[in-house]
Design a protein around this motif. Sequence first.
Motif, PDB file in Angstrom:
ATOM      1  N   ASP A  40       0.444   3.237   7.890  1.00  0.00           N
ATOM      2  CA  ASP A  40       1.567   4.139   7.602  1.00  0.00           C
ATOM      3  C   ASP A  40       2.582   4.117   8.740  1.00  0.00           C
ATOM      4  O   ASP A  40       3.801   4.214   8.522  1.00  0.00           O
ATOM      5  CB  ASP A  40       1.068   5.570   7.396  1.00  0.00           C
ATOM      6  CG  ASP A  40       0.445   5.792   6.022  1.00  0.00           C
ATOM      7  OD1 ASP A  40       0.546   4.879   5.175  1.00  0.00           O
ATOM      8  OD2 ASP A  40      -0.136   6.872   5.804  1.00  0.00           O
ATOM      9  N   LEU A  41       2.094   4.007   9.976  1.00  0.00           N
ATOM     10  CA  LEU A  41       2.985   3.964  11.132  1.00  0.00           C
ATOM     11  C   LEU A  41       3.845   2.707  11.091  1.00  0.00           C
ATOM     12  O   LEU A  41       5.031   2.739  11.427  1.00  0.00           O
ATOM     13  CB  LEU A  41       2.173   4.009  12.431  1.00  0.00           C
ATOM     14  CG  LEU A  41       1.251   5.228  12.606  1.00  0.00           C
ATOM     15  CD1 LEU A  41       0.494   5.134  13.928  1.00  0.00           C
ATOM     16  CD2 LEU A  41       2.046   6.520  12.542  1.00  0.00           C
ATOM     17  N   ARG A  42       3.270   1.592  10.663  1.00  0.00           N
ATOM     18  CA  ARG A  42       4.030   0.349  10.530  1.00  0.00           C
ATOM     19  C   ARG A  42       5.074   0.470   9.428  1.00  0.00           C
ATOM     20  O   ARG A  42       6.200  -0.021   9.565  1.00  0.00           O
ATOM     21  CB  ARG A  42       3.074  -0.816  10.260  1.00  0.00           C
ATOM     22  CG  ARG A  42       2.261  -1.243  11.476  1.00  0.00           C
ATOM     23  CD  ARG A  42       1.025  -2.041  11.110  1.00  0.00           C
ATOM     24  NE  ARG A  42       0.400  -2.658  12.276  1.00  0.00           N
ATOM     25  CZ  ARG A  42      -0.335  -2.014  13.170  1.00  0.00           C
ATOM     26  NH1 ARG A  42      -0.546  -0.703  13.031  1.00  0.00           N
ATOM     27  NH2 ARG A  42      -0.871  -2.651  14.192  1.00  0.00           N
ATOM     28  N   LEU A  51       0.831  -1.202   0.000  1.00  0.00           N
ATOM     29  CA  LEU A  51       0.000   0.000   0.000  1.00  0.00           C
ATOM     30  C   LEU A  51       0.870   1.258   0.000  1.00  0.00           C
ATOM     31  O   LEU A  51       1.922   1.286   0.631  1.00  0.00           O
ATOM     32  CB  LEU A  51      -0.912   0.012   1.226  1.00  0.00           C
ATOM     33  CG  LEU A  51      -1.909  -1.142   1.346  1.00  0.00           C
ATOM     34  CD1 LEU A  51      -2.622  -1.083   2.691  1.00  0.00           C
ATOM     35  CD2 LEU A  51      -2.907  -1.121   0.202  1.00  0.00           C
ATOM     36  N   PRO A  52       0.438   2.314  -0.673  1.00  0.00           N
ATOM     37  CA  PRO A  52       1.190   3.571  -0.678  1.00  0.00           C
ATOM     38  C   PRO A  52       0.990   4.335   0.624  1.00  0.00           C
ATOM     39  O   PRO A  52      -0.005   4.126   1.342  1.00  0.00           O
ATOM     40  CB  PRO A  52       0.579   4.333  -1.856  1.00  0.00           C
ATOM     41  CG  PRO A  52      -0.845   3.854  -1.898  1.00  0.00           C
ATOM     42  CD  PRO A  52      -0.778   2.390  -1.522  1.00  0.00           C
ATOM     43  N   TYR A  53       1.924   5.213   0.937  1.00  0.00           N
ATOM     44  CA  TYR A  53       1.738   6.106   2.080  1.00  0.00           C
ATOM     45  C   TYR A  53       0.498   6.967   1.851  1.00  0.00           C
ATOM     46  O   TYR A  53       0.166   7.318   0.727  1.00  0.00           O
ATOM     47  CB  TYR A  53       2.960   7.013   2.262  1.00  0.00           C
ATOM     48  CG  TYR A  53       4.012   6.460   3.192  1.00  0.00           C
ATOM     49  CD1 TYR A  53       3.772   6.378   4.563  1.00  0.00           C
ATOM     50  CD2 TYR A  53       5.248   6.044   2.709  1.00  0.00           C
ATOM     51  CE1 TYR A  53       4.735   5.876   5.430  1.00  0.00           C
ATOM     52  CE2 TYR A  53       6.229   5.544   3.568  1.00  0.00           C
ATOM     53  CZ  TYR A  53       5.961   5.465   4.929  1.00  0.00           C
ATOM     54  OH  TYR A  53       6.919   4.974   5.784  1.00  0.00           O
ATOM     55  N   GLY A  54      -0.187   7.293   2.952  1.00  0.00           N
ATOM     56  CA  GLY A  54      -1.361   8.133   2.866  1.00  0.00           C
ATOM     57  C   GLY A  54      -2.648   7.364   2.661  1.00  0.00           C
ATOM     58  O   GLY A  54      -3.729   7.952   2.645  1.00  0.00           O
ATOM     59  N   ASN A  55      -2.537   6.062   2.536  1.00  0.00           N
ATOM     60  CA  ASN A  55      -3.706   5.231   2.273  1.00  0.00           C
ATOM     61  C   ASN A  55      -4.425   4.823   3.552  1.00  0.00           C
ATOM     62  O   ASN A  55      -5.647   4.740   3.588  1.00  0.00           O
ATOM     63  CB  ASN A  55      -3.268   3.967   1.519  1.00  0.00           C
ATOM     64  CG  ASN A  55      -4.379   3.319   0.726  1.00  0.00           C
ATOM     65  OD1 ASN A  55      -4.873   3.911  -0.213  1.00  0.00           O
ATOM     66  ND2 ASN A  55      -4.770   2.115   1.110  1.00  0.00           N
TER      67      ASN A  55
END
Length: 301
Positions: free
Chosen positions: A129-131, A120-124
């Motif tokens: 995102d933290l992981r 998955l892309p960042y911001g999704n």
Amino acid sequence: MENRITSGPVVVAGATGDLGGRIARSLLSKGASVRVLVRRDSDAAKVEALQKAGATICEVDYHNPAALAKVCEGASCVVSALSGLHYVMVGIQSLLLNAALAAGVPRFIPSDFSIDFTKLPYGNNRNLDLRKEFGERLDKAPIAATSILNGMFTDLLTGQAPVVLFPIKRVMYYGNPDQLMDFTTIQNTADYTAAAALDPTTPRYLRIAGDVLSARGLREAATEATGEEFSLFRVGGISLLNTIITVTKALTPSSKEVFPAWQGMQYMRDMFTGLPKLDPLDNDRYPDITWKRVAEVLKAR
């Protein structure tokens, strides 16, 4: 693969939580020596229960590097089952990683337990995102790391995740009813994590699923579990769910909730897209684990 006890105890952070407590108990049941990290304000009853189960209780201040490293000395693996937002998932886990490195611990299992966020892309998805952010730090560290990805906790289907709607006998979904998704119980995840913590040969990622079902499969599982006929309820496409997430976030006051409603929606949205589908699965790595199907969990709710 046969499980074998590695030399040195396993350090578990987050053991007063549900998953962490199960990991600690599973390790103890396998004959491992377990050090549980607790804070001064940790739930006293849970700490006492872990101690009675055979764990060594280590009260720590994560902001005291020397003391934290001291309790990690001689350990064969550090397992994190911490839960929280950036302060915990990136900040506190980084302090734990630094302590493991300072103590010369050879292996680290982060608190990643989720769908495959690497796809998955960042911001999704905020929590994923933290992981990803902590994973980037972990990949640069001179330690053998193993993330265990388990899809969604099957246990959530009994009520917390609004997918199997028991009162109206519907299975709600967005998008494609044939999109496969991964489900694993908290206990299966804990048992697998314990086995991995005792296995010095684990790769960077291990992917597991107690059951792999589409929305149609969930309908069949709910029908099997209850003996009553369930049907599908398609709310709309993925784009509609994205809009609902955006509106819900906008209407939600800023808070420190780890799982606000819109976060759960993000997680389900990602599963419905199929992007973070786990592949290949590593279920067979520890053959003594009996995987629990979704229908079994729904029946026992």
